[in-house]
Enzyme design. Structure first.
Site, PDB file in Angstrom:
ATOM      1  N   ARG A  41      13.983 -25.381 -11.196  1.00 43.14           N
ATOM      2  CA  ARG A  41      13.013 -26.259 -10.521  1.00 43.14           C
ATOM      3  C   ARG A  41      13.609 -27.659 -10.586  1.00 43.14           C
ATOM      4  O   ARG A  41      13.768 -28.223 -11.664  1.00 43.14           O
ATOM      5  CB  ARG A  41      11.658 -26.198 -11.220  1.00 43.14           C
TER       6      ARG A  41
ATOM      7  N   HIS B 158       9.745 -24.478  -1.254  1.00 41.25           N
ATOM      8  CA  HIS B 158       8.982 -23.938  -2.383  1.00 41.25           C
ATOM      9  C   HIS B 158       8.644 -22.472  -2.082  1.00 41.25           C
ATOM     10  O   HIS B 158       7.470 -22.102  -1.937  1.00 41.25           O
ATOM     11  CB  HIS B 158       7.714 -24.748  -2.591  1.00 41.25           C
TER      12      HIS B 158
ATOM     13  N   GLN C 224       6.019 -20.322  -4.316  1.00 38.03           N
ATOM     14  CA  GLN C 224       4.620 -20.625  -4.027  1.00 38.03           C
ATOM     15  C   GLN C 224       4.168 -19.924  -2.760  1.00 38.03           C
ATOM     16  O   GLN C 224       3.083 -19.328  -2.700  1.00 38.03           O
ATOM     17  CB  GLN C 224       4.437 -22.134  -3.884  1.00 38.03           C
TER      18      GLN C 224
ATOM     19  N   ASP D 235      -1.878 -30.370   0.552  1.00 38.33           N
ATOM     20  CA  ASP D 235      -1.106 -30.696  -0.650  1.00 38.33           C
ATOM     21  C   ASP D 235      -1.342 -32.170  -0.961  1.00 38.33           C
ATOM     22  O   ASP D 235      -1.884 -32.915  -0.129  1.00 38.33           O
ATOM     23  CB  ASP D 235       0.380 -30.415  -0.392  1.00 38.33           C
TER      24      ASP D 235
ATOM     25  N   CYS E  81      -1.769 -25.812  -3.269  1.00 40.89           N
ATOM     26  CA  CYS E  81      -0.805 -25.330  -4.259  1.00 40.89           C
ATOM     27  C   CYS E  81      -1.013 -25.942  -5.637  1.00 40.89           C
ATOM     28  O   CYS E  81      -0.432 -25.458  -6.616  1.00 40.89           O
ATOM     29  CB  CYS E  81       0.621 -25.580  -3.768  1.00 40.89           C
TER      30      CYS E  81
ATOM     31  N   ARG F 278       0.892 -16.616  -8.339  1.00 45.91           N
ATOM     32  CA  ARG F 278       2.239 -17.083  -8.699  1.00 45.91           C
ATOM     33  C   ARG F 278       2.837 -16.152  -9.748  1.00 45.91           C
ATOM     34  O   ARG F 278       4.023 -15.794  -9.693  1.00 45.91           O
ATOM     35  CB  ARG F 278       2.185 -18.517  -9.244  1.00 45.91           C
TER      36      ARG F 278
END
Length: 318
Positions: free
Chosen positions: A115, A142, A145, A237, A277, A305
Site C-alpha cells: 500500500r 484501488h 477495494q 469518497d 470506501c 474487503r
C-alpha cells in the site's frame, strides 16, 4: 447463483494483482464467486487454510485501518502468517531500491501486498519480485477495494450486468478502479467531478474500450444530478485523500455542490445502494442521513474487503 459457469475454475497461481485490467471478465467473476464461497465457509465455521505454512509480507508506506486489519486477519484465517512492514521497518524507506527489496523479500516470503503512493512502486515491485504482488492501494488504483465493492453489489442486487453506478466526487484511484471494474463486469459507471478533478484521461479511454465488450457505458459529467439519475448504486469518497490534506480548503470549495445528500439521492432508484470506501467525513462528501440511512451498505462492503482479499490470496498464493 454463480457468476461463472458451474464448476468452472481458473488457475491464477503466481500472478500479480496490480489492476483489474490485468484480469479477464471471467477471472474477475471467478474471484467474486470464490470470495462469496470463502465468506460462506467462514460464517459456517468451516476450516479453509490454503496458506498453511506460508508467509505474506504487508508493506505499508501509507497507513490504513481496513487494509491492514483485513489483510492481517485474512492471512491468519487462511492459515498463514502475516508480516506487517511499515516504511520505518524496512530499508525501502531509507533508500534501498525496489529491485533489491523485491529480490530479497522473494527469498523469504510467499506473497507481498503493498500500500503506497506512487503506482510505479507497485509495478516495479511486481516486476522484480518472483512471488505474487498485490496492490493494496496506489495513487492510481484501488483494485482490492473495488473487487470487494462489486462482490457487495452482487450480493445485494443478485446481478451486475445492466446496473448503473454513479460515483460523485474526486476522480481519484477509486474512480479509476470502479470504471475499469464496471467496464469488465457490465456495470455502467457515471462519474460526476468538478473541473480539474476528473479521472485520468487514459484510464477513461481504456475503460470505454473495455466497456464496448460488455455493453456497459462509461461517462464523466459535471452535474452530479445527471450522474445519479436512475442509478442503482451511489458511491462517493472523501474530497481530500491521504497526501492531499494541504488542499482541503480548496477542495471543499470545489466540491461544495457535490455532497451526496437526501435531495441528490432522491434522483436515484428507490432501492439504490449507498457505498463509501471509508473513512468518511459526515457532513462533507455525504450527509449523515444518507450514510446512516437504510440504503447504506458501507459496513457490508467494508467486511467484504476481508473475503475478497482472502479469495485473492487463496487464488494467487495458496
Amino acid at each position: 447463483m454463480s457468476l461463472v459457469q458451474a464448476g468452472k475454475t481458473y488457475n491464477l497461481g503466481g500472478r500479480d494483482f496490480i489492476e483489474l485490467t490485468d484480469y479477464s471478465t471471467e477471472e474477475i467473476r471467478y474471484l467474486i464467486d470464490l470470495a462469496i464461497e470463502i465468506k460462506r465457509k467462514q460464517k459456517n465455521g468451516e476450516a479453509y487454510q490454503p496458506l498453511l505454512g506460508k508467509t505474506v509480507g504487508l508493506i505499508f508506506e501509507k497507513s490504513s485501518t481496513r487494509t491492514r486489519v483485513s489483510f492481517e486477519v485474512g492471512v491468519y484465517q487462511l492459515g498463514g502468517h502475516a508480516l506487517f512492514l511499515s516504511k520505518n521497518d524496512i530499508q525501502l524507506g531509507r533508500g534501498e531500491t525496489i529491485a533489491d527489496t523485491a529480490g530479497v523479500m522473494s527469498r523469504y516470503l510467499d506473497g507481498i501486498m503493498i500500500r503506497t503512493f506512487g503506482h510505479d512502486r507497485v509495478v516495479d515491485l511486481a516486476r522484480f519480485s518472483t512471488v505474487p504482488v498485490i496492490n493494496g492501494l496506489s495513487d492510481l488504483a484501488h483494485p482490492c477495494q473495488v473487487l470487494a465493492d462489486y462482490q457487495t453489489i452482487y450480493e445485494h442486487k443478485g446481478q451486475l450486468e445492466g446496473l448503473k453506478l454513479a460515483y460523485i466526487g474526486d476522480g481519484n484511484n477509486m474512480a479509476h478502479s470502479l470504471m475499469i471494474g464496471g467496464a469488465k463486469l457490465g456495470v455502467s459507471v457515471s462519474i460526476a467531478s468538478p473541473e480539474g478533478y476528473e479521472p485520468d484521461s487514459q484510464i477513461m479511454a481504456d475503460s470505454r474500450e473495455l466497456a464496448a465488450a460488455t455493453g456497459a457505458t462509461i461517462e464523466v459529467v459535471r452535474d452530479p444530478r445527471e450522474a445519479v439519475k436512475d442509478a442503482d448504486v451511489i458511491y462517493t469518497d472523501v474530497w481530500a485523500s491521504m497526501g492531499f490534506e494541504e488542499e482541503q480548503k480548496a477542495r471543499e470549495a470545489a466540491f461544495a455542490s457535490y455532497q451526496v445528500n437526501e435531495e441528490l439521492a432522491a434522483l436515484a432508484k428507490p432501492d439504490y445502494l449507498f457505498m463509501h470506501c471509508l473513512p468518511a467525513h459526515r457532513g462533507e462528501e455525504v450527509s449523515e442521513g444518507v450514510i446512516d440511512g437504510s440504503n447504506s451498505i458501507i459496513f457490508d462492503q467494508a467486511e467484504n474487503r476481508l473475503h475478497a482479499q482472502k479469495a485473492l490470496m487463496a487464488a494467487l498464493i495458496g
